[in-house]
Design an enzyme around this catalytic site. Structure first.
Site, short mmCIF file in Angstrom:
data_model
loop_
_atom_site.label_atom_id
_atom_site.label_comp_id
_atom_site.label_asym_id
_atom_site.label_seq_id
_atom_site.Cartn_x
_atom_site.Cartn_y
_atom_site.Cartn_z
N HIS A 230 0.85 -1.28 0.35
CA HIS A 230 -0.14 0.41 -0.43
C HIS A 230 0.70 1.50 -0.04
O HIS A 230 0.51 1.79 1.16
CB HIS A 230 -1.40 0.21 1.07
N ASP A 303 -5.98 -3.94 0.68
CA ASP A 303 -6.18 -3.70 2.15
C ASP A 303 -7.69 -3.69 3.01
O ASP A 303 -7.67 -2.86 3.65
CB ASP A 303 -5.40 -2.72 2.31
N GLY A 322 -7.92 1.14 8.76
CA GLY A 322 -9.09 0.21 7.95
C GLY A 322 -10.19 0.23 7.70
O GLY A 322 -11.22 1.09 8.51
#
Lengths: 432, 326
Positions: A230, A303, A322
């Site tokens: 990421h 992710d 997240g």
């Protein structure tokens, strides 16, 4: 096993595409051509759609074992199927950590009946603590091909360098979450003028870029294969592109949220927009989009990070980082590649399959090979993608157990009609 | 930009217009008179319930808000977070739902997390949320009372009432803010209020205590503290959190004081008419010398006294929507 024919779509190969039907029997592609004879085969209509290798996600947090309230392998795999994924790599930041053959074995057991293939990433260090190397060879023997302490970067330079050296003999790849803790501090959003105005602590882009620089030099000096997870800034991508030009075996991924959403979203103080690394400036968002379109990026990876509503309910400071990603990645990537179907399947399937070594058949609990050509003899890992279907994201309608998508209510263009993992597992809005 | 806070929340001064701020200052002026009566109470918020919810310790702000609510005849429900279910792990959302069930009209809240009042206003949109300080983000009533104090003093000197002047007295006014701006919610609210009212604002601090790209806020950055002092009409000091002094943002409190403290010697540089302000609590001997705090330039006690009428004005405008007798 069944026989079916995917009819009337545009089949996207690595270098060209063609209007063709695809005949699949017993999990394998038998024939690709025009007006194939479909006698005794189930017909699947793919007119107006792209047909290519099913997507491969290098970066999914399936939360099992330990946080089954947020996601399970079963629900995460369903989310993957809806998103067009034939295989996902489950991240090891579970409780307990996936840092031994025993835990890998447990996850395999849970993944055996998942609707799509699940590969497992093991931890680089025991407990992801960044101190002692995890038994990578023992896990590699079970088919683990990626190792990462994701969620944490390996902070200690000596440990990371040793891990790269040790792993270089195992035929595996390490994957780094690049953020230096001493620079990221207690930051909760991108460091910069907006964070300063909002009074939120910043996570500097430098925290990421300096670890990218450091680890590139480790690979140069000590060998090993390294994947950068990421990447969120233009500068990070430039560094990796330069390292590749030097002949180093490094690869990188970006997440759809990083090339779609900018830090401006944090001004709402809604913790759904909190993620590590954080959403960056508009200049970085545009730079990453361009890098995806240009092919500088090996993989778009989600992710996918489910969190229970309770945990995302607090203040921006307290909420865990997240966001969900599996069910929205394809449409967002389609938006970034400007209609280039080859680039689309390259970043979502072919190149990530190479990074995670999913191109060979059966391994671990994986049933088939992924990311191959749509050609006779290949395993049937396929996706049917309608590039013009418009739909609105509804967090309550997702397969994931959690609700924390930052794209709720957003209109997407491009939608997965069907996902084939040997057989159709998701087709026209229904699981098979 | 909101043109008035009537009937709405007050979470940040970054999104309210000059007119909205002037309206609060004008209403506050009439409440100063109420506070000078022998019976300091008006029935404006009779029957309304205001909850005060302080997740962070505070003496003056909490007392000032609760006094303001009581003088408007509101019922005040004061939740002592330290001894409540919050201690037992109750989430902000559940705490808000619980006190909402008790039938409150407004919540005055202070929280250590920036943005916490936005979370509350999303959960309970029907209840007015008044921010009494959130993390390092905003402290809007402090910004309003600081602006009120400046206008009040300047108007008195001009022999008029502040409400006769609108925002006029701020035009061309040079305000210098000194100290830990990076970690200060007061600075963020003060700067928003002063700029909206038309003042020109200069900040001065060690570079580690300046917010990232602070010039994008529309303020000047002064590198020469002493010449900035000599030009200022108003000097606003900020509390240096003692832990910042030892936490590496500056090498020591002593070094901070030697470079950026308003000492008795530096007080000599001020123009005769300059005002010295401090939101409290002060670290005497760190950002300000005791003699300066008690000296002729200081209007620090006025700031404290103006807390009540300004917060009465805010409660009156947000909770009662500006309706009813003053």
């Amino acid at each position: 096993m069944s026989t079916f024919i995917i009819r009337g779509g545009t089949v996207v190969h690595a270098a060209n595409s063609e209007r063709a039907d695809v005949l699949v029997r017993d999990g394998r592609i038998i024939e690709v051509g025009i007006k194939l004879d479909g006698t005794a085969a189930t017909e699947i209509d793919a007119s107006g759609c792209l047909v290519g290798p099913a997507f491969v996600d290098l970066h999914a947090h399936l939360r099992e074992p330990g946080n089954e309230a947020a996601e399970t392998i079963e629900s995460g795999a369903r989310a993957g199927a809806v998103g067009g994924y034939g295989a996902v790599v489950a991240m090891p930041n579970t409780t307990p950590t996936i840092d031994s053959a025993a835990v890998v074995g447990y996850v395999y057991e849970r993944a055996r009946h998942a609707v799509i293939d699940v590969a497992v990433a093991g931890a680089i260090t025991i407990g992801r603590e960044g101190k002692n190397l995890a038994p990578m060879a023992e896990m590699a023997a079970l088919g683990v091909r990626l190792f990462t302490d994701d969620g944490n970067g390996v902070q200690h330079g000596g440990v990371m360098r040793r891990a790269l050296r040790y792993s270089s003999a195992l035929g595996v790849r390490l994957a780094q979450h690049c953020e230096m803790d001493d620079l990221a501090g207690s930051g909760v959003m991108n460091d910069g003028p907006l964070a300063a105005r909002l009074g939120l602590a910043g996570r500097s882009a430098l925290a990421e870029e300096i670890m990218v620089m450091r680890d590139i030099e480790f690979v140069r000096a000590s060998g090993g294969r390294l994947h950068f997870l990421h990447l969120s800034t233009r500068r990070s991508v430039e560094l990796v592109v330069a390292a590749k030009a030097d002949g180093l075996d490094v690869t990188c991924e970006v997440a759809p949220h990083h090339f779609t959403l900018s830090e401006d979203r944090c001004a709402s103080f809604d913790p759904v927009f909190k993620v590590h690394p954080p959403l960056r400036s508009m200049a970085d968002v545009e730079g990453l989009r361009l890098a995806v379109a240009r092919g500088d990026i090996d993989a778009v990876a989600t992710d996918h990070a489910p969190h229970t509503p309770e945990s995302k309910d607090g203040t921006f400071d307290e909420a865990p980082p997240g966001m969900l990603g599996l069910e929205t990645a394809a449409a967002l990537t389609w938006g970034a590649v400007n209609g280039d179907a080859h680039a689309f399947f390259n970043v979502l399937s072919r190149r990530p399959a190479r990074v995670a070594q999913l191109r060979a058949g059966e391994l671990g609990v994986r049933r088939i090979a992924h990311g191959g050509d749509v050609a006779p003899g290949e395993d049937a890992s396929l996706v049917i993608f309608d590039p013009s279907d418009s739909w609105t994201v509804n967090r309550h309608a997702l397969q994931s157990r959690a609700l924390n998508t930052p794209f709720h209510d957003m209109v997407m263009t491009g939608r997965v009609r069907g996902t084939v993992v040997g057989e159709p597992v998701w087709l026209n809005g229904e699981f098979r | 930009m909101r043109q008035s806070i009537r009937g709405g929340d007050l979470i940040s001064l970054a999104d309210v217009s000059r007119d909205a701020i002037v309206e609060v200052l004008d209403v506050a002026e009439s409440f100063v008179e109420v506070n000078q009566r022998s019976i300091k109470k008006v029935p404006t918020l009779k029957g309304r319930v205001v909850a005060s919810l302080f997740y962070e310790e505070s003496t003056r702000t909490r007392l000032s808000f609760e006094t303001a609510a009581k003088r408007l005849s509101a019922d005040v429900l004061s939740l002592a977070v330290a001894s409540s279910s919050v201690k037992k792990g109750e989430s902000l959302r559940d705490t808000i739902s619980t006190i909402t069930a008790l039938g409150i009209d407004a919540v005055v809240m202070r929280h250590m997390a920036s943005g916490a009042p936005w979370q509350v206003s999303r959960v309970v949109p029907s209840i007015r949320v008044i921010n009494a300080g959130d993390g390092q983000h905003q402290h809007p009533t402090q910004g309003l009372l600081d602006a009120f104090t400046i206008r009040q003093v300047l108007a008195e000197r001009a022999g008029t009432r502040g409400s006769e002047t609108g925002s006029e007295l701020f035009h061309g006014l040079r305000i210098l803010i000194v100290g830990d701006i990076r970690h200060s919610r007061v600075a963020r609210s003060d700067i928003a209020a002063y700029l909206a009212l038309g003042a020109s604002v200069t900040v001065c601090a060690p570079p580690t205590l300046l917010p990232t790209e602070v010039s994008s806020w529309g303020v000047e950055v002064a590198t020469d503290f002493e010449s900035a002092l000599a030009q200022a009409d108003v000097v606003g000091l900020l509390r240096l959190q003692v832990e910042r002094g030892s936490g590496g943002f500056v090498p020591s409190l002593r070094e901070f004081t030697s470079l950026y403290g308003l000492t008795a010697e530096r007080e000599q540089l001020l123009q005769p008419h300059a005002l010295v302000m401090h939101p409290g609590p002060m670290n005497r001997g760190v950002e300000i010398d005791s003699s300066v705090a008690d000296g002729s330039h200081a209007v620090i006690e006025r700031q404290v006294a103006n807390g009540v009428p300004v917060r009465m004005a805010v409660l009156y405008l947000t909770v009662a929507g500006g309706e009813g007798d003053l």
